[in-house]
Design a protein around this motif. Structure first.
Motif, PDB file in Angstrom:
ATOM      1  N   CYS A 123       0.642  -1.260  -0.089  1.00 24.27           N
ATOM      2  CA  CYS A 123      -0.020  -0.029   0.080  1.00 24.27           C
ATOM      3  C   CYS A 123       0.793   1.383  -0.029  1.00 24.27           C
ATOM      4  N   GLY A 124       1.800   0.983   0.730  1.00 24.81           N
ATOM      5  CA  GLY A 124       2.838   2.407   0.859  1.00 24.81           C
ATOM      6  C   GLY A 124       3.358   2.692  -0.384  1.00 24.81           C
ATOM      7  N   TRP A 125       4.016   1.615  -1.108  1.00 26.42           N
ATOM      8  CA  TRP A 125       4.495   1.776  -2.612  1.00 26.42           C
ATOM      9  C   TRP A 125       3.400   1.978  -3.548  1.00 26.42           C
ATOM     10  N   TYR A 126       2.242   1.526  -3.351  1.00 23.23           N
ATOM     11  CA  TYR A 126       1.287   1.995  -4.348  1.00 23.23           C
ATOM     12  C   TYR A 126       1.104   3.469  -4.378  1.00 23.23           C
ATOM     13  N   GLY A 127       0.937   4.350  -3.198  1.00 28.03           N
ATOM     14  CA  GLY A 127       0.868   5.593  -3.129  1.00 28.03           C
ATOM     15  C   GLY A 127       2.041   6.257  -3.676  1.00 28.03           C
ATOM     16  N   ILE A 128       3.363   5.768  -3.364  1.00 29.06           N
ATOM     17  CA  ILE A 128       4.386   6.294  -3.790  1.00 29.06           C
ATOM     18  C   ILE A 128       4.584   6.316  -5.428  1.00 29.06           C
ATOM     19  N   GLU A 129       4.420   5.477  -5.928  1.00 25.69           N
ATOM     20  CA  GLU A 129       4.350   5.164  -7.278  1.00 25.69           C
ATOM     21  C   GLU A 129       3.221   6.090  -7.881  1.00 25.69           C
ATOM     22  N   SER A 130       1.888   6.317  -7.444  1.00 22.97           N
ATOM     23  CA  SER A 130       0.876   6.950  -7.795  1.00 22.97           C
ATOM     24  C   SER A 130       1.063   8.285  -8.122  1.00 22.97           C
ATOM     25  N   TRP A 131       2.003   8.744  -6.923  1.00 21.06           N
ATOM     26  CA  TRP A 131       2.113  10.171  -6.687  1.00 21.06           C
ATOM     27  C   TRP A 131       3.265  10.650  -8.053  1.00 21.06           C
ATOM     28  N   ILE A 132       4.158   9.791  -7.969  1.00 25.30           N
ATOM     29  CA  ILE A 132       5.293   9.883  -9.252  1.00 25.30           C
ATOM     30  C   ILE A 132       4.502   9.768 -10.454  1.00 25.30           C
ATOM     31  N   GLY A 133       3.439   9.082 -10.614  1.00 29.14           N
ATOM     32  CA  GLY A 133       2.801   9.240 -11.871  1.00 29.14           C
ATOM     33  C   GLY A 133       1.834  10.684 -12.254  1.00 29.14           C
ATOM     34  N   GLY A 134       1.638  10.918 -10.862  1.00 25.46           N
ATOM     35  CA  GLY A 134       0.822  12.346 -11.070  1.00 25.46           C
ATOM     36  C   GLY A 134       1.608  13.425 -11.447  1.00 25.46           C
ATOM     37  N   GLU A 135       3.148  13.445 -10.696  1.00 27.19           N
ATOM     38  CA  GLU A 135       3.790  14.399 -11.177  1.00 27.19           C
ATOM     39  C   GLU A 135       4.139  14.366 -12.789  1.00 27.19           C
ATOM     40  N   ALA A 136       4.107  13.130 -13.373  1.00 27.01           N
ATOM     41  CA  ALA A 136       4.220  13.230 -14.938  1.00 27.01           C
ATOM     42  C   ALA A 136       3.043  14.076 -15.622  1.00 27.01           C
ATOM     43  N   ILE A 137       1.860  13.572 -14.932  1.00 30.22           N
ATOM     44  CA  ILE A 137       0.870  14.483 -15.688  1.00 30.22           C
ATOM     45  C   ILE A 137       0.720  16.137 -15.464  1.00 30.22           C
ATOM     46  N   PHE A 138       1.426  16.331 -14.115  1.00 30.28           N
ATOM     47  CA  PHE A 138       1.505  17.913 -13.819  1.00 30.28           C
ATOM     48  C   PHE A 138       2.698  18.342 -14.809  1.00 30.28           C
ATOM     49  N   LEU A 139       3.516  17.711 -15.372  1.00 29.75           N
ATOM     50  CA  LEU A 139       4.401  18.321 -16.334  1.00 29.75           C
ATOM     51  C   LEU A 139       3.734  18.619 -17.586  1.00 29.75           C
ATOM     52  N   LEU A 140       2.754  17.971 -17.920  1.00 29.99           N
ATOM     53  CA  LEU A 140       1.870  18.337 -19.166  1.00 29.99           C
ATOM     54  C   LEU A 140       1.247  19.371 -18.989  1.00 29.99           C
ATOM     55  N   LEU A 141       0.982  20.008 -17.998  1.00 31.57           N
ATOM     56  CA  LEU A 141      -0.057  21.041 -17.689  1.00 31.57           C
ATOM     57  C   LEU A 141       0.599  22.340 -18.327  1.00 31.57           C
ATOM     58  N   PRO A 142      -0.070  23.417 -19.031  1.00 33.60           N
ATOM     59  CA  PRO A 142       0.311  24.653 -19.349  1.00 33.60           C
ATOM     60  C   PRO A 142       1.121  25.344 -18.290  1.00 33.60           C
ATOM     61  N   LYS A 143       1.810  26.274 -18.683  1.00 38.27           N
ATOM     62  CA  LYS A 143       2.728  26.877 -17.625  1.00 38.27           C
ATOM     63  C   LYS A 143       1.861  27.933 -16.840  1.00 38.27           C
ATOM     64  N   SER A 144       0.920  28.333 -17.373  1.00 37.26           N
ATOM     65  CA  SER A 144      -0.114  29.347 -16.710  1.00 37.26           C
ATOM     66  C   SER A 144      -0.852  28.724 -15.407  1.00 37.26           C
ATOM     67  N   MET A 145      -1.079  27.280 -15.591  1.00 36.47           N
ATOM     68  CA  MET A 145      -1.867  26.565 -14.621  1.00 36.47           C
ATOM     69  C   MET A 145      -0.810  26.433 -13.551  1.00 36.47           C
ATOM     70  N   LYS A 146       0.432  25.984 -14.093  1.00 42.23           N
ATOM     71  CA  LYS A 146       1.273  25.478 -12.826  1.00 42.23           C
ATOM     72  C   LYS A 146       1.797  26.560 -12.278  1.00 42.23           C
ATOM     73  N   GLU A 147       1.596  27.970 -12.587  1.00 42.57           N
ATOM     74  CA  GLU A 147       1.936  29.352 -11.797  1.00 42.57           C
ATOM     75  C   GLU A 147       0.468  29.787 -10.961  1.00 42.57           C
TER      76      GLU A 147
END
Length: 507
Positions: A127-151
């Motif tokens: 369960c601990g690793w599932y959360g860690i891996e999912s968070w890393i995957g969420g970071e990949a999605i965050f990278l695709l967002l427009p710069k305006s959203m990330k700011e």
């Protein structure tokens, strides 16, 4: 053995017998011949999907950061996985021979109720690793967002949450996306791993070629020499070896969850012997790409997620992030969902199914708050890896000692699903005290070193530091040894422990 045609009967290829409905359901029953569909290639594909991921990439760079030369880092990874291959294949044998999952196998050593102890310990780590891996995957999605959203204001961290609402939303999106693959069950996972493996190999090759072309070859990596003296190297080598063994120690104990679907013992062995090769090759890629970033970008970028944000235009980034997302999903589902889900099914077969167990696993992954865990330094990964190896090492030692020395690979499958007071695995009210004591004995020597590692104990004798640095080895062998001693003191199991003579098994 009594045959039955009732709804409460356990079906095997040519045999049916009664079972206790509180100890099984459709997900815990031994696999029938028609369900044995995993070939050696598909098991190897499973390992490719597991190996190619962000944590494996991190491990490669971490060893060099500790001062190792590039070849020492690769050699350490390969050595660790060659050692781990032994318990993997040995434990996998029971799954293939009897078609039983890990929660059912540990009933033999811990008892029909005591089995909850090792399965839930394995589930918590998953369960601990599932959360860690999912968070890393969420970071990949965050990278695709427009710069305006990330700011925007939604990207500002909230103290009570520990992260920003936008990053948390990306995490939830990736978290939910994985459930679609889990919902189709083990066959869906098999197909995911089978068809993802060649894609992951191709994308990994493209990343290596890109880094070599941009950096003008791999000479920069080859120039990474050791920063350690001979004595310093050995003080780093053993905890690093333990950490690398711990990396897949989770799967090593619940590998029957997969080998129970293997067509034969030959398939499960052939499928697994590629692990050291896959880990060595991916470690090489991780080191080559990480070292090339110094030449390409003027700084070392060890985080593959951050590296993807620096690569090419939008199309290239989308392809790269698709690849890393696929790598995370294939690793996360196989390594961190199957075992916890099966543990929960074993806990309450009447209520839990594989799907319900997988959903609760995912929810617990959120409860672990992985964004807080990953705020720590890289040393936390080694504390995490080496620390939980003290829990998993004893389980592996006890299971293997019981299966090969006490039971001599002969299990009474009927009794694994029976609450009969005369059952071979009833022990004392369903608990095998010998296994539980051996587990405690295996863990205790590692505790002082762990407390010192996380800062609770200011100082401990150097002996405990050495024990902690070799936690998996110490706990594995000590628990296995004491289990044998305690089992012999208790006396050998009766004739009911012999394998059912009519039970069809995979050879």
């Amino acid at each position: 053995m009594k045959c039955s045609n009732s709804s409460n009967s356990l079906s095997l290829p040519d045999l049916e017998f009664e079972y206790d409905p509180t100890l099984t359901n459709e997900d815990l029953k031994p696999t029938a011949a028609s369900e044995r569909t995993f070939s050696g290639f598909e098991i190897a594909s499973l390992w490719v999907g597991l190996v190619v991921g962000v944590p494996s990439y991190y491990l490669a760079g971490s060893l060099v950061d500790l001062g190792m030369a590039w070849w020492q880092g690769i050699a350490t990874v390969v050595a660790a996985n060659m050692i781990l291959l032994v318990p993997l294949v040995l434990t996998g044998h029971a799954g293939t021979r009897y078609g039983i999952s890990f929660p059912v196998l540990v009933r033999s050593s811990f008892g029909i109720h005591g089995a909850h102890i090792p399965t839930l310990l394995r589930a918590l780590v998953g369960c601990g690793w599932y959360g860690i891996e999912s968070w890393i995957g969420g970071e990949a999605i965050f990278l695709l967002l427009p710069k305006s959203m990330k700011e925007a204001s939604l990207s500002q961290p909230l103290p009570w949450l520990g992260t920003s609402p936008l990053e948390f939303a990306c995490f939830l999106v990736f978290w939910a996306a994985q459930l679609g693959f889990v919902w189709s069950g083990i066959d869906g996972i098999r197909k995911l791993e089978k068809y993802s493996a060649p894609i992951l190999v191709a994308l990994t090759s493209c990343l290596l070629i890109w880094s070599c072309v941009r950096a003008g070859g791999i000479g920069h990596m080859l120039s990474l020499s050791s920063k350690l003296s001979a004595s310093e190297f050995w003080s780093v080598f053993f905890p690093s070896l333990t950490a690398n063994i711990s990396f897949w120690a989770t799967v090593a104990i619940n590998i029957p969850d997969f080998t129970r679907y293997a067509k034969s013992q030959k398939d499960q062995i052939i499928g697994q012997i590629g692990l050291p090769i896959f880990m060595g090759a991916f470690t090489f890629v991780g080191l080559a790409v990480t070292s090339s970033t110094k030449v390409i970008f003027g700084q070392v970028i060890s985080d593959p997620i951050q590296l993807l944000g620096q690569i090419g235009g939008l199309t290239t980034r989308i392809i790269a992030i698709f690849g890393i997302s696929l790598a995370i999903i294939t690793t996360n589902i196989a390594a961190n969902v199957v075992a916890p889900a099966n543990a929960l099914v074993n806990l309450s077969p009447k209520w839990f199914t594989f799907r319900r167990g997988a959903l609760l696993t995912a929810l617990l992954g959120i409860a672990f708050q992985p964004w807080r865990l990953l705020q720590s330094s890289e040393s936390f990964v080694y504390t995490w890896l080496v620390g939980y190896s003290a829990l998993l090492g004893p389980i592996a030692g006890i299971v293997l000692a019981d299966y090969y020395i006490i039971q001599k690979t002969n299990l009474n499958v009927n009794d694994l699903y029976s609450k009969s007071p005369y059952g071979a695995y009833r022990y004392s009210g369903g608990f095998n005290v010998a296994a539980i004591l051996a587990l405690v004995i295996g863990v205790l020597p590692v505790v002082p070193g762990f407390l010192q590692k996380i800062g609770i104990a200011t100082s401990v004798p150097n002996t405990f530091v050495v024990i902690y640095n070799n936690a998996w080895f110490i706990s594995f062998f000590s628990a296995g040894f004491f289990y044998l001693v305690l089992s012999n003191l208790r006396g050998k199991p009766g004739k009911s422990a012999a394998r059912d003579p009519l039970l069809p098994t995979a050879k």
